[in-house]
Design an enzyme around this catalytic site. Structure first.
Site, PDB file in Angstrom:
ATOM      1  N   TRP A   1     -92.033  15.320  25.226  1.00  0.00           N
ATOM      2  CA  TRP A   1     -92.205  16.388  24.161  1.00  0.00           C
ATOM      3  C   TRP A   1     -92.024  16.700  22.693  1.00  0.00           C
ATOM      4  O   TRP A   1     -91.649  17.004  22.655  1.00  0.00           O
ATOM      5  CB  TRP A   1     -92.740  17.402  25.270  1.00  0.00           C
TER       6      TRP A   1
ATOM      7  N   HIS B   1     -86.634  19.656  30.118  1.00  0.00           N
ATOM      8  CA  HIS B   1     -86.584  20.873  29.470  1.00  0.00           C
ATOM      9  C   HIS B   1     -86.015  22.242  30.279  1.00  0.00           C
ATOM     10  O   HIS B   1     -87.725  22.891  31.117  1.00  0.00           O
ATOM     11  CB  HIS B   1     -88.681  21.288  28.943  1.00  0.00           C
TER      12      HIS B   1
ATOM     13  N   LYS C   1     -87.919  28.021  19.097  1.00  0.00           N
ATOM     14  CA  LYS C   1     -88.374  27.943  17.316  1.00  0.00           C
ATOM     15  C   LYS C   1     -87.991  29.490  16.622  1.00  0.00           C
ATOM     16  O   LYS C   1     -87.867  29.661  16.019  1.00  0.00           O
ATOM     17  CB  LYS C   1     -89.942  27.799  17.230  1.00  0.00           C
TER      18      LYS C   1
ATOM     19  N   SER D   1     -87.525  26.785  24.076  1.00  0.00           N
ATOM     20  CA  SER D   1     -88.533  26.014  23.608  1.00  0.00           C
ATOM     21  C   SER D   1     -89.219  26.507  22.152  1.00  0.00           C
ATOM     22  O   SER D   1     -88.466  26.647  21.820  1.00  0.00           O
ATOM     23  CB  SER D   1     -88.999  26.395  25.370  1.00  0.00           C
TER      24      SER D   1
HETATM   25  C1  GTR Z   1     -95.340  24.056  25.420  1.00  0.00           C
HETATM   26  C2  GTR Z   1     -95.158  23.781  23.713  1.00  0.00           C
HETATM   27  C3  GTR Z   1     -93.935  23.118  23.001  1.00  0.00           C
HETATM   28  C4  GTR Z   1     -93.497  24.728  23.333  1.00  0.00           C
HETATM   29  C5  GTR Z   1     -93.344  24.961  25.165  1.00  0.00           C
HETATM   30  C6  GTR Z   1     -92.408  25.929  25.597  1.00  0.00           C
HETATM   31  O1  GTR Z   1     -96.468  24.249  25.551  1.00  0.00           O
HETATM   32  O2  GTR Z   1     -95.911  22.889  23.359  1.00  0.00           O
HETATM   33  O3  GTR Z   1     -93.783  23.472  22.005  1.00  0.00           O
HETATM   34  O4  GTR Z   1     -92.597  25.554  22.679  1.00  0.00           O
HETATM   35  O5  GTR Z   1     -94.392  25.146  25.303  1.00  0.00           O
HETATM   36  O6  GTR Z   1     -92.636  26.920  24.737  1.00  0.00           O
HETATM   37  O7  GTR Z   1     -92.405  26.523  27.145  1.00  0.00           O
END
Ligand code: GTR
Length: 428
Positions: free
Chosen positions: A358, A408, A271, A267
């Site tokens: 998402w 996720h 990145k 997540s």
């Molecule tokens: C969310 C964000 C994502 C992702 C995620 C995470 O809120 O929109 O880009 O990074 O968090 O890191 O769990």
């Protein structure tokens, strides 16, 4: 018991859910995606060899990402200090040696430093073990189930699954092991790999003002008075810097083969692992787990999270300039296939999850696919298919991809693919 959150966090969490519900998920409205040409230099010349890529185009692309997305990469500090604070030879039921290493900056004591937790397989017996390096969301004590791992005392985001795990932005005993399912230590060590991890909040707490307590303030000439400008680093840059410092330590540890270090993240930390892999070519292999917008997903596709949404919710992650591409991604001189291309010729693995719309699974696949021409210059094959594979069907050679069933998250399924991928590329 009711959880009392600082106002900015309740707003951020609520806003994020609302945005997830209202974002576009209709492919027919994804917009026209014309990607910047990865193999054309700023002077218009076509790049036709790996040498031209390495000496000319790669440095251009890397500076574009610094100027427009993540901010400038900071050099290795000259005052780095490593201190092994504890060693336990019978960790994980006797299968591993566990060490804690405190990393600090001698001339910048205002940064409290970071604590690496390293597990090395005992069966490696004198042979340096290849290693996975990655940051955690909840601290070393949340990654490991071993009860003698110190509980982090740093600032922490509330835990959405267990409201007793974090109180007043500090971890409690209840948070032991909350992240363990994402770090199957026994499985990783059982396959002959070492694992090095640290809490991302040690490097910089993850909120808009968090940099004041992190390494960005410590290294800034104007400490807490800094106003971040276009081209300055954001939190992702700081966390990626932390990953490079982990690798600096690993290079000094003879139990570990730092030339075979796979950087991994999930997540926002996915990145981060991509940016670490791009900015530090010593990482021999790069893994992005569900990294989505600002990670592996193409920014020009209007599916799920967009540049507008991410820079509104998390402006501190990026260099300020990135916000100017909100609703205007086509003006950005890069897209994320170029970030994947920065890994070439090193192996890179991109993973999506089937319920994680998402993060735009197709956008993540397309980044990998469109990095292929750069790998081809090195005679390496990429993802190997023009359209996204079936769910739970990993594909690819030097650029690999899967879309796993489910949410996720990081599951054993994901790790099984990464372990196989790393073993194949590391010749194990
Ligand atoms: C969310 C964000 C994502 C992702 C995620 C995470 O809120 O929109 O880009 O990074 O968090 O890191 O769990």
């Amino acid at each position: 018991m009711k959880l009392i959150l600082p106002a900015f966090l309740t707003l951020a969490a609520g806003a994020c859910l609302a945005q997830q519900n209202t974002a576009n998920y209709d492919e027919s409205k994804a917009g026209e995606v014309i990607l910047p040409a990865v193999l054309k230099s700023l002077d218009g010349a076509k790049i036709t060899s790996s040498d031209e890529w390495t000496s000319k185009r790669r440095p251009e692309v890397l500076s574009l990402f610094q100027d427009h997305v993540y901010g400038r990469i900071q050099p290795k500090p000259d005052d780095l200090k490593f201190e092994v604070t504890a060693t336990r030879r019978d960790a994980l039921g006797g299968t591993a040696t566990r060490k804690f290493i405190h990393v600090s900056l001698a001339k910048h004591p205002q940064w409290r430093g970071m604590d690496i937790m390293l597990y090395v397989p005992n069966k490696a017996q004198g042979k340096a073990a290849p290693v996975f390096a990655g940051l955690s969301f909840n601290g070393n004590h949340a990654v490991s189930k071993e009860t003698d791992v110190p509980v982090s005392d740093r600032w922490m985001r509330p835990n959405t699954k267990n409201d007793k795990a974090v109180k007043n932005n500090r971890a409690t005993e209840e948070s032991r092991g909350v992240e363990a399912s994402r770090w199957p230590l026994e499985m990783i060590v059982g396959r002959g790999f070492a694992v090095a991890t640290a809490y991302y909040g040690d490097i910089e707490p993850d909120h808009a003002e968090g940099w004041k307590e992190g390494v960005r303030a410590a290294l800034s000439s104007d400490a807490a008075g800094t106003v971040w400008k276009d081209g300055d680093w954001g939190a992702i840059g700081a966390w990626a810097w932390g990953l490079s410092r982990i690798l600096d330590y690993l290079e000094t540890d003879k139990d570990v083969d730092a030339r075979h270090c796979a950087v991994i993240g999930h997540s926002r930390l996915g990145k981060t692992s991509l940016w670490a892999g791009a900015s530090d070519p010593r990482f021999a292999l790069v893994i992005s787990n569900d990294s989505g917008e600002g990670g592996a997903a193409l920014m020009r596709r209007n599916i799920g999270e967009t540049t507008e949404i991410i820079t509104r919710a998390f402006p501190h992650w990026f260099t300020p300039k990135y916000r100017s591409y909100a609703n205007n991604a086509s003006a950005c001189p890069v897209d994320q296939h170029m970030l994947i291309a920065l890994m070439a010729p090193r192996p890179v693995y991109i993973a999506s999850a089937s319920e994680d719309n998402w993060a735009d699974q197709k956008g993540e696949f397309l980044s990998g696919l469109n990095a292929g021409p750069v790998y081809a210059l090195f005679g390496k094959s990429g993802i190997g298919t023009e359209s996204p594979p079936e769910i739970d069907h990993p594909v690819g050679d030097f650029v690999a991809y899967h879309n796993r069933t489910g949410k996720h998250d990081v599951l054993d399924y994901d790790w099984l693919q990464y372990l196989k991928f790393a073993a194949r590329h590391f010749g194990m």
